[in-house]
Design a protein around this motif. Structure first.
Motif, short mmCIF file in Angstrom:
data_model
loop_
_atom_site.label_atom_id
_atom_site.label_comp_id
_atom_site.label_asym_id
_atom_site.label_seq_id
_atom_site.Cartn_x
_atom_site.Cartn_y
_atom_site.Cartn_z
N LYS A 19 0.79 -1.23 0.00
CA LYS A 19 0.00 0.00 0.00
C LYS A 19 0.82 1.29 0.00
CE LYS A 19 -4.32 -1.37 0.30
NZ LYS A 19 -5.11 -1.22 1.51
N GLY A 65 1.66 0.31 9.09
CA GLY A 65 1.45 1.37 8.12
C GLY A 65 0.78 0.83 6.87
N SER A 93 -4.83 -1.99 15.58
CA SER A 93 -3.86 -1.07 14.98
C SER A 93 -2.59 -0.94 15.83
CB SER A 93 -4.49 0.30 14.75
OG SER A 93 -4.74 0.93 15.99
N LEU A 94 -2.71 -1.03 17.14
CA LEU A 94 -1.53 -0.91 18.00
C LEU A 94 -0.77 -2.24 18.04
CD1 LEU A 94 -3.09 1.22 20.85
CD2 LEU A 94 -1.35 1.96 19.24
N HIS A 95 0.36 -2.24 18.75
CA HIS A 95 1.17 -3.46 18.81
C HIS A 95 0.67 -4.44 19.87
CE1 HIS A 95 3.18 -0.43 21.42
NE2 HIS A 95 3.17 -1.44 22.27
N TYR A 130 -4.31 0.67 26.69
CA TYR A 130 -3.62 1.96 26.63
C TYR A 130 -4.21 2.99 27.58
CZ TYR A 130 -7.25 4.14 23.70
OH TYR A 130 -8.42 4.67 23.23
N VAL A 154 -4.62 -10.13 15.03
CA VAL A 154 -3.55 -9.59 14.20
C VAL A 154 -3.28 -8.17 14.67
CG1 VAL A 154 -2.85 -8.98 11.84
CG2 VAL A 154 -4.31 -10.98 12.23
N THR A 155 -2.09 -7.93 15.23
CA THR A 155 -1.75 -6.58 15.67
C THR A 155 -1.08 -5.83 14.52
OG1 THR A 155 0.31 -7.43 16.55
CG2 THR A 155 -1.50 -7.19 18.11
N ASP A 156 -0.78 -4.55 14.73
CA ASP A 156 -0.10 -3.72 13.73
C ASP A 156 -0.88 -3.65 12.41
OD1 ASP A 156 2.10 -3.14 15.38
OD2 ASP A 156 3.13 -4.98 14.80
N ALA A 157 -2.18 -3.74 12.46
CA ALA A 157 -2.99 -3.68 11.23
C ALA A 157 -4.03 -2.57 11.37
CB ALA A 157 -3.67 -5.02 10.99
N VAL A 158 -3.84 -1.50 10.63
CA VAL A 158 -4.74 -0.35 10.70
C VAL A 158 -5.75 -0.45 9.57
CG1 VAL A 158 -4.90 2.17 10.73
CG2 VAL A 158 -2.82 1.05 11.56
N ALA A 190 -5.70 1.87 6.49
CA ALA A 190 -4.33 2.08 6.02
C ALA A 190 -3.79 0.76 5.49
CB ALA A 190 -3.45 2.61 7.14
N THR A 191 -3.67 -0.23 6.36
CA THR A 191 -3.14 -1.53 5.95
C THR A 191 -4.15 -2.26 5.06
OG1 THR A 191 -2.12 -1.55 8.15
CG2 THR A 191 -1.88 -3.52 6.83
N TYR A 192 -5.41 -2.21 5.45
CA TYR A 192 -6.51 -2.78 4.65
C TYR A 192 -7.66 -1.79 4.63
CZ TYR A 192 -4.26 -7.26 5.88
OH TYR A 192 -3.37 -8.27 6.08
N MET A 220 3.06 2.15 26.79
CA MET A 220 4.49 2.22 26.47
C MET A 220 5.38 2.09 27.72
SD MET A 220 3.91 2.53 23.28
CE MET A 220 5.63 2.44 22.80
#
Lengths: 279, 487
Positions: free
Chosen positions: A27, A87, B192-194, B202, B229-233, B236-238, B287
């Motif tokens: 993307k 991202g 979306s977060l890790h 958070y 599935v983390t790190d997937a926005v 943005a990602t999909y 964090m």
């Protein structure tokens, strides 16, 4: 985990790295960024893409070793993995045929300028690239830029060790005065973008800048990256990172970028004590 | 005499002894002293022991018409699980709880029971209600303390062959995923977060909701087959469309939360030292900034901290600032304590720990020097006529400005919809404020796409989001089976 598939040291403190991240690579567009965490205790740091391959499933970025995270990252080798890559984030650079465009890349900002210049050229623009750095050693991607279908590549260094001696604003001023550009795109340290935007404005040339505020989540959730643009508060991550350079409050941006300077110094000093390259 | 005749015999098997409710007062829950707990991030409330839980359960009248169940947004069979505690059948009690709520250890801690199930308890009419929330917490913790094989995993229906995507792993997404999995669907959560958990991870601090509890209850969902599935926005990602085409999901639930923090719109708001509560809490909770430099994320530790707002998030921020070592923490709120949306218990805890309440004042400017916050200008307010929310509206007192000396300002005045959603699904119908428009059961204008939680209602509570997630899951299940029978 995300595997490192490429690493190249571009100068004493500047590194190019490639990471396998097919979902992100698929993307990615010019001007966008991703957030990385090196390890399980790492901070979330935004890096703008310097290149990517949807087919190859990789993304690339260039960073300078300045604090603990980039210091630690500089020790990662091909085959190692970083904890998180997310991202692509941010609104891509608006690419259209505006005619004659100057793309100015300062320092590590040249890494971001590269895909922008490529996309602008692909869109039919007549592109002049001004590549600037403190000295020849810190000048990056010169050969890559030379391979692009540019009108011209101008090189500038602060000390004159490569190309013209001076700042990127000098060629920008000449181009603008001569009426040779319709748009400027400045990417680099905040102070450089500030003066590029001011120079462009003096000659009534629109100037887009790519801002690099501090971020945490990078998806609009925290507001750490807020910047003042035309008197309005915007979020760098979801409203940017590109903004109208004429309207950006650069003093505020620079002040906000310095908020954790002492903490960062302490963390890097702490890390360096236990780090092999300093023993 | 209790107001309603107990009738345990009618509900339970005949051989059980008739339940005689205890007349003892409500069993207090042990908690750490204010001075001690304000020094660290360990949990404030310690939870019941088995004896305490038995004693508290014994107070339950086991009413024929158990009104408490109506008070619960997810209609947990409260009477039944308390009945099992009375009888010492803890595993059975957990099973009852988990029929309706996959996350009892978390809900037992963060639900506002005092305005839901407990207010509906018959005992509340003349005295203190049964401490339903504390019993729920105790059962949730009991389950998590068991060996994995002994923990309660809800019975899962046979595989339906359908694949469902859940966007966001906060309370709405987790509840929806748990229910979909129970109904036999293959479920993937995209976060979306890790780390999963959304606001549970958070936002809500460790001292109120230990992250080990969050992780353990989310782990139980993965034991039910839910994939995370983390790190997937999404956006943005999909995109949403990609989830339903290329990625092959049959239905999607959006529980992405309200997202974007609201600021005050006063001068000085972008000075260093001004945080949104989201940022401040994320730095500390997600964090681990309180362990900096062991963790890599810093946070400014103020000497004098002003928190703007009167909700639970404001309380969490103020109490977190104290734990980071602030000498003074002020809570600046434009109405009075009576109008505060925060839970009474949180207000009480904050005050006990030393948070100073500055009521009836509204910030009009943030002052700074060299880019950093030095103080706050506030205007005195008074209460006028009730506004749309039914609370008396604050009105400025003329020429009443005064300064508050502080070096950190945390803005906790709410959130609005995140613009990423528009990128995720341009065709999704939204309100003028950006929230997703849905029918009663979460159906959006796009077939197969459902939504619930803060992204539909605006900022609300964990349990309401969970209720919405669960309701949507059932509606998704019906939609999927109707569609397959139509084919």
């Amino acid at each position: 985990m995300f595997e490192i598939v490429h690493k190249r040291q571009l100068s004493e403190a500047v590194f190019e790295m490639g990471v396998r991240a097919p979902r992100v690579a698929r993307k990615a567009r010019a001007g966008q960024f991703f957030i990385m965490r090196t390890t399980g205790h790492g901070e979330r740091v935004p890096f703008t893409f310097s290149d990517w391959s949807a087919e190859g499933g990789w993304i690339r970025f260039i960073f300078m070793r300045v604090g603990k995270t980039t210091h630690e990252l500089s020790h990662f080798e091909v085959g190692d993995s970083v904890a998180d890559v997310v991202g692509p984030l941010g609104i891509p650079t608006h690419v259209e045929d505006v005619g004659r465009i100057a793309v100015l890349g300062g320092g590590v900002g040249a890494a971001v300028a590269y895909p922008v210049a490529r996309a602008m050229a692909d869109a039919g623009n007549e592109v002049t690239v001004v590549l600037g750095a403190r000295n020849e050693d810190l000048l990056i991607l010169r050969e890559e830029f030379e391979a692009l279908p540019l009108k011209e590549l101008l090189v500038v260094t602060d000390d004159g060790s490569a190309g013209e001696k001076g700042l990127v604003t000098a060629p920008l001023k000449r181009l603008a005065e001569a009426g040779e550009i319709d748009h400027a795109m400045a990417i680099g340290p905040a102070i450089m973008m500030k003066f590029c935007a001011a120079t462009a404005r003096e000659h009534d040339v629109p100037c887009t800048v790519s801002l690099n505020p501090i971020m945490v989540d990078g998806t609009g959730m925290c507001g750490a990256c807020r910047v003042s643009v035309g008197g309005e508060t915007k979020f760098g991550c979801v409203d940017g990172p590109d903004f109208d350079g004429w309207e950006v409050d650069f003093e505020e941006l620079m002040s906000r970028q310095r908020v954790y300077v002492d903490d960062e110094r302490a963390a890097d000093a702490d890390y360096s004590r236990g780090c092999s390259c300093h023993q | 005499m209790p107001p309603v005749e107990p009738d345990a015999g009618a509900a339970g098997p005949a051989e059980k002894p008739r339940h005689r409710p205890s007349r003892a007062p409500r069993t207090p829950m042990p908690e750490r002293g204010a001075a001690e707990r304000a020094q660290d991030f360990d949990e404030v409330a310690l939870g019941y022991t088995e004896e305490m839980a038995r004693a508290e359960a014994a107070r339950c009248l086991q009413c024929r018409n158990a009104t408490c169940i109506e008070g619960c947004p997810v209609n947990i069979d409260i009477k039944s699980f308390i009945g099992h505690i009375i009888d010492g059948e803890y595993h059975e009690a957990v099973a009852v709880l988990k029929e309706r709520n996959a996350l009892p250890a978390m809900c037992g801690r963060v639900c506002p029971q005092e305005e839901q199930c407990e207010i509906a308890c018959v005992l509340a009419k003349k005295g203190d209600p049964v401490a339903i929330g504390r019993l729920e917490r105790w059962l949730g913790d009991f389950d998590l303390a068991c060996e994995l094989e002994k923990r309660c995993v809800p019975e899962i229906a046979g595989p339906t062959g359908f694949r469902c995507a859940v966007v966001g792993s906060g309370p709405a997404g987790l509840a929806c995923a748990g229910e979909l999995a129970r109904l036999g669907h293959a479920v993937t959560i995209f976060e979306s977060l890790h780390a999963p958990g959304g606001v549970l991870t958070y936002g809500i601090p460790e001292f109120r909701l230990p992250k080990a509890i969050v992780e353990a209850e989310i782990f139980m969902l993965t034991e039910m087959g839910v994939e995370i599935v983390t790190d997937a926005v999404i956006g943005a990602t999909y995109t949403l469309e990609e989830l339903m085409t290329e990625e092959g999901y049959d239905a999607v639930f959006i529980g992405s939360g309200a997202g974007l923090p609201v600021f005050l719109g006063v001068p000085g708001e972008n000075l260093n030292g001004v945080y949104s509560a989201n940022e401040f809490l994320t730095r500390v909770n997600l964090m681990g900034a309180y362990e900096f430099p062991k963790s890599d994320t810093p946070v400014a530790r103020g000497r004098k901290v002003a928190v703007i707002g009167g909700g639970n998030v404001a309380m969490d921020s103020a109490r977190t600032a104290l734990r980071l070592g602030a000498e003074e923490v002020f809570l600046v709120y434009r109405r009075t304590e009576d109008e505060m949306p925060a839970r009474r218990e949180e207000v009480h805890h904050a005050r006990e720990e030393g948070v100073e309440f500055k009521m009836l004042c509204s910030p009009s400017e943030i002052l700074g020097r060299d880019g950093f916050v030095t103080g706050l200008v506030a205007t005195r307010m008074e209460l006028g006529e009730p506004d749309d929310s039914g609370r008396r509206a604050p009105v400025c007192v003329m020429d009443s400005e005064f300064e508050i000396d502080c070096d950190i300002v945390i803005v906790a005045v709410g959130t609005r919809a995140n613009p990423l959603l528009a990128q995720a699904a341009p065709d999704l119908e939204r309100s003028s404020r950006g929230y997703v428009l849905t029918g009663d059961e979460g159906a959006t204008n796009i077939p197969g796409v459902f939504a619930g939680g803060d992204i539909v209602t605006g900022a609300a509570t964990v349990i309401l989001a969970m209720g919405a997630g669960k309701t949507s899951a059932r509606a998704m299940d019906r939609w999927l089976s109707e569609r397959s029978s139509a084919v």
